[in-house]
Design a protein around this motif. Structure first.
Motif, PDB file in Angstrom:
ATOM      1  N   LEU A 309       0.834  -1.210   0.000  1.00 49.47           N
ATOM      2  CA  LEU A 309       0.000   0.000   0.000  1.00 49.47           C
ATOM      3  C   LEU A 309       0.867   1.258   0.000  1.00 49.47           C
ATOM      4  O   LEU A 309       0.600   2.216  -0.743  1.00 49.47           O
ATOM      5  N   MET A 310       1.896   1.266   0.810  1.00 52.28           N
ATOM      6  CA  MET A 310       2.783   2.432   0.859  1.00 52.28           C
ATOM      7  C   MET A 310       3.501   2.635  -0.466  1.00 52.28           C
ATOM      8  O   MET A 310       3.711   3.764  -0.908  1.00 52.28           O
ATOM      9  N   LEU A 311       3.853   1.538  -1.128  1.00 50.13           N
ATOM     10  CA  LEU A 311       4.473   1.637  -2.451  1.00 50.13           C
ATOM     11  C   LEU A 311       3.492   2.224  -3.454  1.00 50.13           C
ATOM     12  O   LEU A 311       3.868   3.058  -4.301  1.00 50.13           O
ATOM     13  N   LEU A 312       2.231   1.813  -3.352  1.00 48.01           N
ATOM     14  CA  LEU A 312       1.200   2.333  -4.249  1.00 48.01           C
ATOM     15  C   LEU A 312       0.995   3.836  -4.033  1.00 48.01           C
ATOM     16  O   LEU A 312       0.815   4.599  -4.998  1.00 48.01           O
ATOM     17  N   GLU A 313       1.033   4.287  -2.794  1.00 50.07           N
ATOM     18  CA  GLU A 313       0.930   5.720  -2.503  1.00 50.07           C
ATOM     19  C   GLU A 313       2.082   6.479  -3.147  1.00 50.07           C
ATOM     20  O   GLU A 313       1.884   7.565  -3.723  1.00 50.07           O
ATOM     21  N   ASP A 314       3.287   5.919  -3.063  1.00 48.96           N
ATOM     22  CA  ASP A 314       4.457   6.582  -3.667  1.00 48.96           C
ATOM     23  C   ASP A 314       4.329   6.644  -5.192  1.00 48.96           C
ATOM     24  O   ASP A 314       4.696   7.652  -5.813  1.00 48.96           O
ATOM     25  N   GLN A 315       3.811   5.588  -5.788  1.00 52.25           N
ATOM     26  CA  GLN A 315       3.653   5.565  -7.242  1.00 52.25           C
ATOM     27  C   GLN A 315       2.643   6.610  -7.706  1.00 52.25           C
ATOM     28  O   GLN A 315       2.842   7.281  -8.728  1.00 52.25           O
ATOM     29  N   ILE A 316       1.567   6.753  -6.961  1.00 56.45           N
ATOM     30  CA  ILE A 316       0.567   7.785  -7.286  1.00 56.45           C
ATOM     31  C   ILE A 316       1.196   9.162  -7.149  1.00 56.45           C
ATOM     32  O   ILE A 316       0.996  10.050  -7.994  1.00 56.45           O
ATOM     33  N   GLY A 317       1.962   9.356  -6.084  1.00 58.43           N
ATOM     34  CA  GLY A 317       2.629  10.636  -5.883  1.00 58.43           C
ATOM     35  C   GLY A 317       3.563  10.986  -7.027  1.00 58.43           C
ATOM     36  O   GLY A 317       3.620  12.147  -7.464  1.00 58.43           O
ATOM     37  N   CYS A 318       4.283  10.004  -7.531  1.00 61.23           N
ATOM     38  CA  CYS A 318       5.202  10.245  -8.652  1.00 61.23           C
ATOM     39  C   CYS A 318       4.446  10.661  -9.914  1.00 61.23           C
ATOM     40  O   CYS A 318       4.915  11.516 -10.675  1.00 61.23           O
ATOM     41  N   LEU A 319       3.281  10.061 -10.136  1.00 67.03           N
ATOM     42  CA  LEU A 319       2.490  10.413 -11.312  1.00 67.03           C
ATOM     43  C   LEU A 319       1.887  11.807 -11.196  1.00 67.03           C
ATOM     44  O   LEU A 319       1.522  12.415 -12.210  1.00 67.03           O
ATOM     45  N   LEU A 320       1.765  12.324  -9.951  1.00 65.84           N
ATOM     46  CA  LEU A 320       1.144  13.631  -9.729  1.00 65.84           C
ATOM     47  C   LEU A 320       2.163  14.652  -9.222  1.00 65.84           C
ATOM     48  O   LEU A 320       1.891  15.443  -8.327  1.00 65.84           O
ATOM     49  N   GLY A 321       3.342  14.643  -9.808  1.00 70.03           N
ATOM     50  CA  GLY A 321       4.316  15.694  -9.533  1.00 70.03           C
ATOM     51  C   GLY A 321       4.903  15.679  -8.131  1.00 70.03           C
ATOM     52  O   GLY A 321       5.318  16.727  -7.615  1.00 70.03           O
ATOM     53  N   GLY A 322       4.931  14.520  -7.479  1.00 72.45           N
ATOM     54  CA  GLY A 322       5.556  14.423  -6.162  1.00 72.45           C
ATOM     55  C   GLY A 322       4.647  14.764  -4.996  1.00 72.45           C
ATOM     56  O   GLY A 322       5.117  14.917  -3.864  1.00 72.45           O
ATOM     57  N   ILE A 323       3.344  14.888  -5.236  1.00 70.18           N
ATOM     58  CA  ILE A 323       2.415  15.163  -4.144  1.00 70.18           C
ATOM     59  C   ILE A 323       2.372  13.969  -3.195  1.00 70.18           C
ATOM     60  O   ILE A 323       2.576  12.822  -3.607  1.00 70.18           O
ATOM     61  N   GLN A 324       2.134  14.210  -1.920  1.00 68.06           N
ATOM     62  CA  GLN A 324       2.097  13.142  -0.932  1.00 68.06           C
ATOM     63  C   GLN A 324       0.662  12.677  -0.704  1.00 68.06           C
ATOM     64  O   GLN A 324      -0.217  13.483  -0.416  1.00 68.06           O
ATOM     65  N   VAL A 325       0.424  11.364  -0.851  1.00 62.87           N
ATOM     66  CA  VAL A 325      -0.890  10.786  -0.590  1.00 62.87           C
ATOM     67  C   VAL A 325      -0.954  10.429   0.893  1.00 62.87           C
ATOM     68  O   VAL A 325      -0.126   9.660   1.385  1.00 62.87           O
ATOM     69  N   VAL A 326      -1.914  10.987   1.596  1.00 61.20           N
ATOM     70  CA  VAL A 326      -2.018  10.762   3.038  1.00 61.20           C
ATOM     71  C   VAL A 326      -3.418  10.265   3.383  1.00 61.20           C
ATOM     72  O   VAL A 326      -4.362  10.416   2.606  1.00 61.20           O
ATOM     73  N   TYR A 327      -3.526   9.680   4.569  1.00 60.90           N
ATOM     74  CA  TYR A 327      -4.814   9.275   5.123  1.00 60.90           C
ATOM     75  C   TYR A 327      -4.950   9.957   6.475  1.00 60.90           C
ATOM     76  O   TYR A 327      -4.140   9.736   7.374  1.00 60.90           O
ATOM     77  N   ILE A 328      -5.952  10.830   6.628  1.00 66.33           N
ATOM     78  CA  ILE A 328      -6.131  11.608   7.851  1.00 66.33           C
ATOM     79  C   ILE A 328      -7.287  10.997   8.639  1.00 66.33           C
ATOM     80  O   ILE A 328      -8.461  11.115   8.256  1.00 66.33           O
ATOM     81  N   GLU A 329      -6.947  10.338   9.748  1.00 62.26           N
ATOM     82  CA  GLU A 329      -7.949   9.601  10.522  1.00 62.26           C
ATOM     83  C   GLU A 329      -9.107  10.474  10.980  1.00 62.26           C
ATOM     84  O   GLU A 329     -10.258  10.058  10.988  1.00 62.26           O
ATOM     85  N   GLU A 330      -8.794  11.727  11.397  1.00 68.09           N
ATOM     86  CA  GLU A 330      -9.831  12.600  11.953  1.00 68.09           C
ATOM     87  C   GLU A 330     -10.837  13.060  10.909  1.00 68.09           C
ATOM     88  O   GLU A 330     -11.955  13.462  11.238  1.00 68.09           O
ATOM     89  N   LEU A 331     -10.441  13.045   9.629  1.00 65.54           N
ATOM     90  CA  LEU A 331     -11.293  13.617   8.592  1.00 65.54           C
ATOM     91  C   LEU A 331     -11.886  12.589   7.638  1.00 65.54           C
ATOM     92  O   LEU A 331     -12.833  12.891   6.922  1.00 65.54           O
ATOM     93  N   GLN A 332     -11.328  11.401   7.602  1.00 62.33           N
ATOM     94  CA  GLN A 332     -11.786  10.410   6.636  1.00 62.33           C
ATOM     95  C   GLN A 332     -12.563   9.290   7.317  1.00 62.33           C
ATOM     96  O   GLN A 332     -12.409   9.061   8.526  1.00 62.33           O
ATOM     97  N   PRO A 333     -13.417   8.604   6.558  1.00 57.21           N
ATOM     98  CA  PRO A 333     -14.160   7.478   7.140  1.00 57.21           C
ATOM     99  C   PRO A 333     -13.208   6.374   7.565  1.00 57.21           C
ATOM    100  O   PRO A 333     -12.093   6.250   7.046  1.00 57.21           O
ATOM    101  N   VAL A 334     -13.641   5.582   8.545  1.00 57.28           N
ATOM    102  CA  VAL A 334     -12.816   4.477   9.027  1.00 57.28           C
ATOM    103  C   VAL A 334     -12.786   3.384   7.974  1.00 57.28           C
ATOM    104  O   VAL A 334     -13.812   2.767   7.674  1.00 57.28           O
ATOM    105  N   LEU A 335     -11.615   3.145   7.398  1.00 54.22           N
ATOM    106  CA  LEU A 335     -11.441   2.127   6.369  1.00 54.22           C
ATOM    107  C   LEU A 335     -10.460   1.064   6.849  1.00 54.22           C
ATOM    108  O   LEU A 335      -9.519   1.367   7.592  1.00 54.22           O
ATOM    109  N   THR A 336     -10.683  -0.162   6.442  1.00 49.89           N
ATOM    110  CA  THR A 336      -9.702  -1.207   6.720  1.00 49.89           C
ATOM    111  C   THR A 336      -8.564  -1.080   5.711  1.00 49.89           C
ATOM    112  O   THR A 336      -8.664  -0.369   4.701  1.00 49.89           O
TER     113      THR A 336
END
Length: 495
Positions: A309-336
């Motif tokens: 999963l972390m590798l997939l986040e990095d790959q997405i970031g590379c495709l979008l100019g180095g943006i960081q993909v994050v998951y914010i517990e306080e703001l997002q629904p609880v996902l497994t």
């Protein structure tokens, strides 16, 4: 708001039930629950899975409503303090065309009201009316056992209300003037603490043995299993938390080596078992030990999925100019972990097919979160981009590039605000000699800063040695914690 006004509340009840309410029998507890079904359907937390803040507010308010309903059913209860509640109400067939305000784009709106009622029937009516829900079924419930008595000649339901010019001309005293003054008063922080401080202190003192027991259990288990932390998703009481830790302790005695798979992890007691999107071990409080054991046995395979999963986040970031993909517990629904990985995988496959031209590292330092309940990207006030999984890649590129400067400003302001917030929390803790000072996740840093700044200008002796939580309402929790709204008022109420 109108829900604070006693005279207005009375008029609302007379308006919605002008005849049968005043000659009706009392509702039973079961009938009250049945009558409130449309309300529960509109506010139930399970319908707010994609909106964790609103879900938390509704959960807390439902707990406080339950206590209120239980209290007014107790025989011979003497006093009952007004209870202010906030609910996020979903749009349903009953309230779609009525209400206190427009529904949001997500199909819900906030409703606030204060309960002063002293019996089940008027409480049920007031709740339904406040949420713009039908009360016709309540009348049918009431008449199903006892038909309404025959009509008798009696005085009008309400006294004659003369214009104020009548009282000015005759010199008579306006009987409604005193009520209007009372209705304009709001609960102030100092008055609420005066009324509840001693009660909270007694509860806190009674809870001290349980607090020590909780700290002991948490420390022993964290050391034994080499855990990073043990947390709870909900505001369970101390006794409930101790019980959960005892349960985990018994499982550790039976399967210590299996539970050691969680070394370095954070364990969270919550509604369902699994691994969260950020890698925390979630133990469902309704699950039996067998389910927990199976989860601990499978942890190595989950760790492998987390690495992918972390590798997939990095790959997405590379495709979008180095943006960081994050998951914010306080703001997002609880996902497994599995659900979040699936979300990332769908988004990555769409991006890789399109290959949007972003300059490498041009968006470095920016952040984005993925959501499945949106159709257009947006920029959050905290500086991260909300990106729908199925949004058009070309539109996403234009949006991110046009809002990137503003996103950097928002992120900078968020970091500055966090520093100020921490400083004010420390200053408030020191000034009032608080044992603990914290906030609910649904309270933003901006709201907390505003609250603390005004607190520091007050003299509040009742806070010494207390546990203070900044929330959206006033409440004394079962273990003595004081909850105050972040936008508390003091002095004269605003007219």
């Amino acid at each position: 708001m109108f829900c604070h006004l006693r005279p207005v509340r009375r008029l609302c009840l007379e308006k919605v039930s002008p005849r049968w309410f005043f000659c009706s029998r009392a509702l039973s507890g079961a009938e009250a629950v049945n009558a409130l079904r449309p309300f529960y359907f509109a506010v139930h937390p399970d319908f707010f899975g994609q909106h964790p803040r609103e879900r938390e507010v509704n959960e807390t308010s439902l707990q406080r409503l339950s206590v209120y309903l239980e209290t007014i059913q107790k025989p011979g209860f003497q006093s009952l303090k007004p209870t202010q509640l906030t609910f996020y109400v979903r749009e349903t067939g009953q309230n779609a065309s009525h209400g206190q305000g427009p529904f949001s784009a997500f199909g819900f709106r906030a409703v606030k009201f204060t309960l002063h009622t002293r019996d089940l029937l008027s409480t049920v009516l007031y709740i339904l009316n406040s949420c713009s829900l039908s009360i016709e079924h309540v009348q049918s419930l009431n008449s199903s056992v006892h038909p309404p008595p025959p009509k008798e000649k009696r005085a009008p339901d309400r006294p004659i209300k003369w214009d104020k010019s009548y009282y000015a001309f005759t010199g008579f005293k306006d009987p409604g003037e005193g009520l209007e003054q009372v209705s304009k008063r709001e609960t102030t922080l100092s008055s609420w603490l005066d009324n509840n401080g001693k009660h909270a202190t007694k509860k806190l003192e009674n809870s001290l043995p349980l607090r020590k027991e909780l700290d002991r259990l948490k420390g022993e288990l964290s050391h034994q299993l080499q855990l990073s932390d043990i947390r709870w998703q909900r505001s369970w009481g101390l006794a409930h938390r101790c019980s959960q830790l005892h349960s985990l302790g018994r499982l550790a005695q039976q399967n210590l080596e299996t539970l050691k798979n969680a070394k370095g992890c954070t364990i969270i007691f919550t509604d369902r078992s699994g691994i969260s999107a950020v890698g925390h071990v979630m133990l469902g409080t309704m699950d039996v030990h067998h389910h927990w054991t199976k989860l601990f046995e499978r942890l190595p395979s989950y760790f492998d999925l987390q690495r992918r999963l972390m590798l997939l986040e990095d790959q997405i970031g590379c495709l979008l100019g180095g943006i960081q993909v994050v998951y914010i517990e306080e703001l997002q629904p609880v996902l497994t972990l599995e659900e979040y990985y699936s979300l990332l995988d769908v988004f990555y496959n769409r991006l890789s097919k399109t290959r949007i031209p972003f300059h490498p590292r041009s968006l470095s330092g920016l952040q984005m979160i993925l959501s499945s309940d949106r159709y257009a990207p947006s920029l959050h006030e905290l500086g991260h981009f909300n990106v729908p999984t199925l949004c058009d890649p070309a539109s996403l590129q234009r949006f991110i590039l046009s809002r990137a400067p503003q996103a950097r400003e928002n992120l900078k302001r968020k970091d500055e605000l966090k520093v100020i917030e921490n400083e004010l929390i420390q200053a408030s803790t020191k000034k009032f000699s608080l044992e603990k000072f914290y906030k609910e996740p649904s309270v933003s840093s901006k709201q907390m800063v505003d609250c603390c700044k005004r607190l520091l200008g007050q003299s509040l002796p009742y806070l010494q040695g207390m546990h203070l939580c900044v929330s959206h309402f006033y409440s004394v929790m079962q273990d003595g914690d004081l909850c105050i709204p972040w936008n508390w008022k003091d002095g004269e109420a605003v007219k």
